[in-house]
Write a protein that holds these residues in place. Structure first.
Motif, PDB file in Angstrom:
ATOM      1  N   ARG A 126       0.917  -0.992   0.015  1.00 13.20           N
ATOM      2  CA  ARG A 126       0.092   0.013   0.117  1.00 13.20           C
ATOM      3  C   ARG A 126       0.802   1.108  -0.157  1.00 13.20           C
ATOM      4  N   PHE A 127       0.362   2.449  -0.395  1.00 13.57           N
ATOM      5  CA  PHE A 127       1.051   3.575  -0.843  1.00 13.57           C
ATOM      6  C   PHE A 127      -0.087   4.742  -0.836  1.00 13.57           C
ATOM      7  N   GLN A 128       0.516   5.768  -0.005  1.00 12.84           N
ATOM      8  CA  GLN A 128      -0.422   7.063   0.012  1.00 12.84           C
ATOM      9  C   GLN A 128       0.212   8.145  -0.590  1.00 12.84           C
ATOM     10  N   LEU A 129      -0.549   8.941  -1.346  1.00 13.49           N
ATOM     11  CA  LEU A 129       0.426  10.025  -2.072  1.00 13.49           C
ATOM     12  C   LEU A 129      -0.590  11.111  -2.365  1.00 13.49           C
ATOM     13  N   VAL A 130      -0.049  12.375  -2.252  1.00 12.03           N
ATOM     14  CA  VAL A 130      -0.587  13.836  -2.558  1.00 12.03           C
ATOM     15  C   VAL A 130      -0.153  14.213  -3.829  1.00 12.03           C
ATOM     16  N   ASP A 131      -0.895  14.342  -5.056  1.00 12.87           N
ATOM     17  CA  ASP A 131      -0.413  14.784  -6.401  1.00 12.87           C
ATOM     18  C   ASP A 131      -0.281  16.104  -6.368  1.00 12.87           C
ATOM     19  N   GLY A 132       0.326  16.807  -7.511  1.00 20.72           N
ATOM     20  CA  GLY A 132       0.402  18.199  -7.701  1.00 20.72           C
ATOM     21  C   GLY A 132      -1.135  19.050  -7.720  1.00 20.72           C
ATOM     22  N   ASN A 133      -1.974  18.184  -7.938  1.00 21.61           N
ATOM     23  CA  ASN A 133      -3.414  18.985  -7.918  1.00 21.61           C
ATOM     24  C   ASN A 133      -3.919  18.979  -6.456  1.00 21.61           C
ATOM     25  N   GLY A 134      -3.267  18.586  -5.381  1.00 21.98           N
ATOM     26  CA  GLY A 134      -3.937  18.563  -4.270  1.00 21.98           C
ATOM     27  C   GLY A 134      -4.820  17.254  -3.805  1.00 21.98           C
ATOM     28  N   GLU A 135      -4.859  16.196  -4.736  1.00 19.77           N
ATOM     29  CA  GLU A 135      -5.662  15.370  -4.423  1.00 19.77           C
ATOM     30  C   GLU A 135      -4.694  14.304  -3.874  1.00 19.77           C
ATOM     31  N   ALA A 136      -5.524  13.222  -2.799  1.00 19.34           N
ATOM     32  CA  ALA A 136      -4.807  12.517  -2.049  1.00 19.34           C
ATOM     33  C   ALA A 136      -5.450  11.110  -2.636  1.00 19.34           C
ATOM     34  N   TRP A 137      -4.547  10.305  -2.453  1.00 20.71           N
ATOM     35  CA  TRP A 137      -4.882   8.885  -3.290  1.00 20.71           C
ATOM     36  C   TRP A 137      -4.301   7.636  -2.215  1.00 20.71           C
ATOM     37  N   LEU A 138      -4.906   6.653  -2.200  1.00 19.38           N
ATOM     38  CA  LEU A 138      -4.613   5.432  -1.480  1.00 19.38           C
ATOM     39  C   LEU A 138      -4.261   4.018  -2.807  1.00 19.38           C
ATOM     40  N   LEU A 139      -2.814   3.799  -3.100  1.00 18.64           N
ATOM     41  CA  LEU A 139      -2.604   3.027  -4.060  1.00 18.64           C
ATOM     42  C   LEU A 139      -2.259   1.613  -3.532  1.00 18.64           C
ATOM     43  N   LEU A 140      -2.260   0.793  -4.516  1.00 16.17           N
ATOM     44  CA  LEU A 140      -1.722  -0.719  -4.205  1.00 16.17           C
ATOM     45  C   LEU A 140      -0.880  -1.053  -5.081  1.00 16.17           C
ATOM     46  N   LEU A 141       0.280  -1.746  -4.882  1.00 17.23           N
ATOM     47  CA  LEU A 141       1.099  -2.256  -6.015  1.00 17.23           C
ATOM     48  C   LEU A 141       1.187  -4.089  -5.629  1.00 17.23           C
ATOM     49  N   ASP A 142       0.890  -4.392  -6.772  1.00 14.78           N
ATOM     50  CA  ASP A 142       0.780  -5.921  -6.725  1.00 14.78           C
ATOM     51  C   ASP A 142       2.022  -6.497  -7.314  1.00 14.78           C
ATOM     52  N   GLU A 143       2.180  -7.666  -7.962  1.00 17.88           N
ATOM     53  CA  GLU A 143       3.696  -8.038  -8.421  1.00 17.88           C
ATOM     54  C   GLU A 143       4.304  -7.135  -9.662  1.00 17.88           C
ATOM     55  N   GLN A 144       3.216  -6.524 -10.425  1.00 16.64           N
ATOM     56  CA  GLN A 144       3.513  -5.766 -11.565  1.00 16.64           C
ATOM     57  C   GLN A 144       3.146  -4.468 -11.809  1.00 16.64           C
ATOM     58  N   ASN A 145       1.882  -4.169 -11.195  1.00 16.08           N
ATOM     59  CA  ASN A 145       0.803  -2.894 -11.574  1.00 16.08           C
ATOM     60  C   ASN A 145       0.646  -2.301 -10.481  1.00 16.08           C
ATOM     61  N   TRP A 146       0.307  -0.987 -10.542  1.00 16.46           N
ATOM     62  CA  TRP A 146      -0.061   0.023  -9.741  1.00 16.46           C
ATOM     63  C   TRP A 146      -1.636   0.234  -9.909  1.00 16.46           C
ATOM     64  N   TRP A 147      -2.294   0.114  -8.773  1.00 19.13           N
ATOM     65  CA  TRP A 147      -3.805   0.459  -8.631  1.00 19.13           C
ATOM     66  C   TRP A 147      -4.260   1.465  -7.689  1.00 19.13           C
ATOM     67  N   ALA A 148      -5.396   2.294  -8.150  1.00 21.38           N
ATOM     68  CA  ALA A 148      -5.883   3.089  -7.079  1.00 21.38           C
ATOM     69  C   ALA A 148      -7.035   2.499  -6.529  1.00 21.38           C
ATOM     70  N   GLU A 149      -7.162   2.392  -5.162  1.00 21.49           N
ATOM     71  CA  GLU A 149      -7.885   1.734  -4.376  1.00 21.49           C
ATOM     72  C   GLU A 149      -9.110   2.574  -3.880  1.00 21.49           C
ATOM     73  N   ALA A 150      -8.715   3.863  -3.544  1.00 18.33           N
ATOM     74  CA  ALA A 150      -9.496   4.743  -3.122  1.00 18.33           C
ATOM     75  C   ALA A 150      -8.794   6.426  -3.331  1.00 18.33           C
ATOM     76  N   ARG A 151      -9.697   7.376  -2.955  1.00 16.19           N
ATOM     77  CA  ARG A 151      -9.331   8.811  -3.014  1.00 16.19           C
ATOM     78  C   ARG A 151      -9.734   9.436  -1.757  1.00 16.19           C
ATOM     79  N   TYR A 152      -8.846  10.232  -1.335  1.00 15.94           N
ATOM     80  CA  TYR A 152      -9.377  11.037  -0.035  1.00 15.94           C
ATOM     81  C   TYR A 152      -9.815  12.429  -0.691  1.00 15.94           C
ATOM     82  N   ASP A 153     -11.204  12.457  -0.477  1.00 10.09           N
ATOM     83  CA  ASP A 153     -11.657  13.879  -1.098  1.00 10.09           C
ATOM     84  C   ASP A 153     -12.061  14.924   0.054  1.00 10.09           C
TER      85      ASP A 153
END
Length: 533
Positions: A506-533
């Motif tokens: 799992r990974f949390q980040l805030v992008d340049g637009n100010g949106e916060a995301w909850l990401l998930l990395l499996d063996e090969q790919n990145w996925w967005a699980e949710a967004r902090y609105d």
């Protein structure tokens, strides 16, 4: 000195239905007929079919050993509610022939032999009427008659399929019980102690002086001693037959269209609701049983946030028929039998599972409140669009956010165990505050480093390179700078289950637009699980 005086035993007629948990499961379509089958309780065989016994399966055998002896064994879990429910129709049939039935447990009942014998002209004739009643229902029964309920039960269990009746002459119960092992007393601790003392049979136990039994074994020993001597003090206490609140509609010929069934069932639903109201009750949980021409049965229990009206009852039948019908259930003219049925419907039954006093569901003095108006509005939408068109969220258990969110159709109760799952600690789940937007399915995204390569983790779970760019659409041309980030946090579960194993980070980040995301990395790919609105 007399310690106490036993009452004179009253002759009892006990009817035993062998392997009743298995019979009930087959009547409820939980197990198929004519195949090796068994009912499992606490990991061991509770009841098994004749086909399974021919393969070496017996009661008390562990499931793994039973499946080793019979690889084709079909099993289902023991269900006391199902056993009691299916036994009710058997009791009703018996009470038509011999009133005054006491239920000892599902699959075993007792009747006072004297009254039935006087009516039918003898004990054997009375037993014959009971056996005939069971035969009409297509279930196997055995009957024993003796001076006590315990002796009559052992007599019934001593019969065979070819000779299903055993009548013990008056005064012979003690001699009949004498060779039985002490285990039949149903008291494992006492039986173990008696065996250690060298008392292996009921006859040996019955020969002990009652004063010695009381001094050594106490009240439990005196009760068991009375059973062994054929002087069971238990009386046959007839049950009070339950009020008949269910309703049934039968169709000849069968109906194969949902609209036809809904129209025909309206009067039956009105009668069902009116019958409950006459008793001062309303139905809050309803079981609908639908049977087709081939004998297949569709059964489902429906809940209601308030109580069922006649329209609600008809809607449940319609939804049950339309819920995921197999392809071969579509009739040539477009009709649908649905719900696991394969031919036109011949019978529909309404059974109130849970009722409540009508006084608890009266209308308010100053009209319906906002809650009642919301209920009527949602129920109307559900009636027009279908059962699963209106859902309400509930919190369940799990580490992924999608696992923790559960959508339940309006009016249905939460599945059993949902609250218990939600209360578990679930190490590795996201702490509060939770994301406001949880995606119904994972969204593919990209997380890139300074060289515009996918960010990866090493074998120790750390990032190989820090994230610089985030692509919420998965398109590198529409990337955003990563303003802040945290993680990764490893998520490992069910490594032993190939179908449900999860190895991710799992990974949390805030992008340049100010949106916060909850990401998930499996063996090969990145996925967005949710967004902090």
């Amino acid at each position: 000195m007399m310690l106490f005086q036993l009452e004179t035993p009253v002759r009892a007629l006990v009817t035993w239905f062998p392997d009743w948990p298995l019979v009930a499961a087959r009547l409820a379509d939980a197990l198929p007929p004519d195949v090796p089958a068994a009912v499992i309780g606490q990991g061991v065989i509770a009841a098994c079919s004749a086909e399974a016994r021919a393969e070496g399966v017996v009661r008390g055998l562990r499931l793994r050993e039973a499946q080793t002896r019979c690889p084709d064994l079909v099993v289902c879990a023991v269900d006391p509610v199902r056993d009691a429910r299916e036994f009710e129709s058997v009791l009703s049939s018996l009470e038509e022939r011999a009133p005054g039935v006491e239920v000892l447990r599902p699959g075993l009942c007792a009747i006072r032999a004297r009254g039935a014998a006087r009516y039918y002209g003898g004990e054997e004739a009375a037993a014959g009427a009971v056996l005939e009643s069971a035969d009409r229902l297509g279930v196997e029964a055995r009957v024993g008659i003796a001076d006590s309920v315990f002796a009559a039960e052992q007599a019934a269990r001593s019969t065979s399929e070819l000779s299903p009746l055993l009548v013990l002459p008056s005064g012979s119960s003690r001699d009949f019980l004498s060779p039985f092992p002490v285990e039949v007393l149903g008291q494992p601790k006492l039986a173990s102690l008696l065996k250690r003392l060298g008392i292996l049979t009921l006859g040996s136990f019955a020969n002990l002086p009652i004063a010695d039994v009381r001094a050594r074994f106490g009240a439990a020993g005196i009760s068991a001693h009375a059973l062994a001597t054929g002087q069971d003090p238990r009386r046959v206490i007839p049950r009070k037959p339950p009020r008949k609140l269910d309703q049934r509609a039968e169709f000849e010929p069968g109906l194969d269209r949902v609209d036809q069934l809904a129209f025909q069932l309206r009067s039956t639903a009105d009668t069902f609701v009116a019958g409950l109201q006459t008793e001062g009750l309303v139905c809050t949980e309803l079981r609908v049983l639908i049977t087709d021409e081939e004998g297949s049965r569709s059964e489902r229990t429906w809940g209601h946030p308030r109580h069922f009206t006649a329209s609600d009852v008809v809607d449940r039948v319609r939804w049950q028929l339309q819920s995921q019908p197999p392809a071969n259930n579509r009739m040539p003219d477009g009709g649908i039998t649905g719900g696991g049925l394969s031919s036109p419907v011949t019978r529909v039954e309404f059974v109130p599972v849970r009722v409540d006093s009508i006084a608890h569901h009266g209308r308010a003095l100053f009209g319906d409140g906002a809650e009642e108006q919301i209920h009527h509005g949602l129920s109307r939408i559900q009636s027009m669009l279908g059962h699963e068109a209106v859902v309400v969220p509930a919190i369940s258990g799990g580490r992924l956010l999608a696992e923790r969110r559960r959508l339940v159709p309006w009016g249905d109760a939460l599945p059993a165990g949902t609250a218990a799952l939600a209360s578990r600690p679930w190490p590795g789940r996201i702490p509060d505050p939770q994301p406001a937007t949880v995606f119904a399915s994972l969204i593919p995204v990209l997380l890139l480093d300074a060289d515009k390569e996918k960010v990866r983790t090493d074998h120790r779970g750390g990032l190989i390179a820090p994230p610089i760019w985030f692509c919420p659409t998965g398109d590198p041309a529409r990337r955003r700078l990563v303003a802040q980030w945290a993680g990764p946090w490893p998520l490992r579960q069910r490594w032993w289950d190939a179908d449900h194993r999860l190895e991710a980070d799992r990974f949390q980040l805030v992008d340049g637009n100010g949106e916060a995301w909850l990401l998930l990395l499996d063996e090969q790919n990145w996925w967005a699980e949710a967004r902090y609105d």
